[in-house]
Write a protein that holds these residues in place. Sequence first.
Motif, PDB file in Angstrom:
ATOM      1  N   SER A  77      -6.438 -10.175  -4.177  1.00 17.71           N
ATOM      2  CA  SER A  77      -7.514  -9.523  -4.935  1.00 17.71           C
ATOM      3  C   SER A  77      -7.795 -10.289  -6.222  1.00 17.71           C
ATOM      4  O   SER A  77      -8.958 -10.488  -6.593  1.00 17.71           O
ATOM      5  N   ALA A  78      -6.740 -10.723  -6.903  1.00 21.97           N
ATOM      6  CA  ALA A  78      -6.917 -11.511  -8.126  1.00 21.97           C
ATOM      7  C   ALA A  78      -7.600 -12.837  -7.816  1.00 21.97           C
ATOM      8  O   ALA A  78      -8.457 -13.304  -8.576  1.00 21.97           O
ATOM      9  N   GLY A  79      -7.228 -13.445  -6.685  1.00 21.80           N
ATOM     10  CA  GLY A  79      -7.874 -14.691  -6.290  1.00 21.80           C
ATOM     11  C   GLY A  79      -9.354 -14.512  -6.053  1.00 21.80           C
ATOM     12  O   GLY A  79     -10.167 -15.339  -6.474  1.00 21.80           O
ATOM     13  N   VAL A  80      -9.734 -13.420  -5.390  1.00 19.27           N
ATOM     14  CA  VAL A  80     -11.159 -13.137  -5.153  1.00 19.27           C
ATOM     15  C   VAL A  80     -11.883 -12.916  -6.472  1.00 19.27           C
ATOM     16  O   VAL A  80     -13.011 -13.386  -6.669  1.00 19.27           O
ATOM     17  N   GLU A 133     -14.207  -2.453  -8.305  1.00 13.24           N
ATOM     18  CA  GLU A 133     -14.993  -2.425  -7.066  1.00 13.24           C
ATOM     19  C   GLU A 133     -14.692  -3.658  -6.214  1.00 13.24           C
ATOM     20  O   GLU A 133     -14.445  -3.547  -5.003  1.00 13.24           O
ATOM     21  N   VAL A 134     -14.720  -4.827  -6.840  1.00 16.44           N
ATOM     22  CA  VAL A 134     -14.502  -6.074  -6.103  1.00 16.44           C
ATOM     23  C   VAL A 134     -13.059  -6.163  -5.611  1.00 16.44           C
ATOM     24  O   VAL A 134     -12.794  -6.509  -4.443  1.00 16.44           O
ATOM     25  N   ALA A 135     -12.103  -5.852  -6.488  1.00 15.19           N
ATOM     26  CA  ALA A 135     -10.687  -5.996  -6.136  1.00 15.19           C
ATOM     27  C   ALA A 135     -10.288  -5.044  -5.017  1.00 15.19           C
ATOM     28  O   ALA A 135      -9.597  -5.438  -4.065  1.00 15.19           O
ATOM     29  N   THR A 192      -9.869  -4.730   2.447  1.00 12.06           N
ATOM     30  CA  THR A 192     -10.395  -5.458   3.606  1.00 12.06           C
ATOM     31  C   THR A 192      -9.356  -6.442   4.124  1.00 12.06           C
ATOM     32  O   THR A 192      -9.096  -6.524   5.341  1.00 12.06           O
ATOM     33  N   VAL A 193      -8.743  -7.197   3.211  1.00 15.42           N
ATOM     34  CA  VAL A 193      -7.710  -8.152   3.615  1.00 15.42           C
ATOM     35  C   VAL A 193      -6.513  -7.428   4.221  1.00 15.42           C
ATOM     36  O   VAL A 193      -5.940  -7.874   5.222  1.00 15.42           O
ATOM     37  N   LEU A 228      -4.462  -5.447  11.493  1.00 17.86           N
ATOM     38  CA  LEU A 228      -5.023  -5.692  12.824  1.00 17.86           C
ATOM     39  C   LEU A 228      -4.414  -6.954  13.439  1.00 17.86           C
ATOM     40  O   LEU A 228      -4.111  -6.990  14.638  1.00 17.86           O
ATOM     41  N   TRP A 229      -4.241  -7.985  12.602  1.00 15.61           N
ATOM     42  CA  TRP A 229      -3.617  -9.232  13.086  1.00 15.61           C
ATOM     43  C   TRP A 229      -2.210  -8.952  13.586  1.00 15.61           C
ATOM     44  O   TRP A 229      -1.827  -9.396  14.670  1.00 15.61           O
TER      45      TRP A 229
END
Length: 218
Positions: free
Chosen positions: A125-128, A144-146, A152-153, A159-160
């Motif tokens: 999240s920090a990287g994004v 909101e972005v984090a 999502t990640v 799922l992976w």
Amino acid sequence: MSAPRPVPAWVVVADVFAKVLLLLAVARVALDPGWGNLEGKAPVARAVTYPMLALLVPLLHALRALRARGRPPAAGERDRPYPWGGDLLVTMPAFSDLLGNRLDLYDRVVWFDDAIHLVNTAALSAGVLLLSGAAAAPLLQRLEVAVAAGLTVSLVWELWEYFAFVTRSAESATAYADTLGDLAPGWVGAVLAAGLVRAPDGTSGPAAHRWRGEKVEA
């Protein structure tokens, strides 16, 4: 526009060091899953996807440079350095997961799995935030972005795991509880990233100025 602050040398060294060790580790795991304590945990899939994650930022940076050729640079592009900090944060989860498995911490330490989900989601999240320029935004927008990026990640990771090996392992009976247990600390990590990551004065680049509400020429 003020010039961007220089990246600390230790960030560059740590990023290169993590990538080199990661590539060496995945090569060893591909040859001998037992070395990484990854029997039954999709060692080949990890050996393929982890280098892809570690090389994602360099690839995007190279593609951006190719697109910029032959046209006048946009505002802030001339002095926009390579995002070593964001690159390191994106590389950390793959590196830490292999290291944790190599040291057998997932089985030996009860709380390690929850801790690594919190830390790794916070790192991504920090990287994004840094790579998108959202680190220069107010707290609510950083949240909101984090949270959007972190959850999502986290969902993609769950799922992976599910399709890569959980359905064929003894963990299938407890997969639901384990997934919820992984997503919860991931959410906490994303919130922590939003609160802790704030671009210092002097941050430049088109994305950073858009988040600050300044007009950027096309």
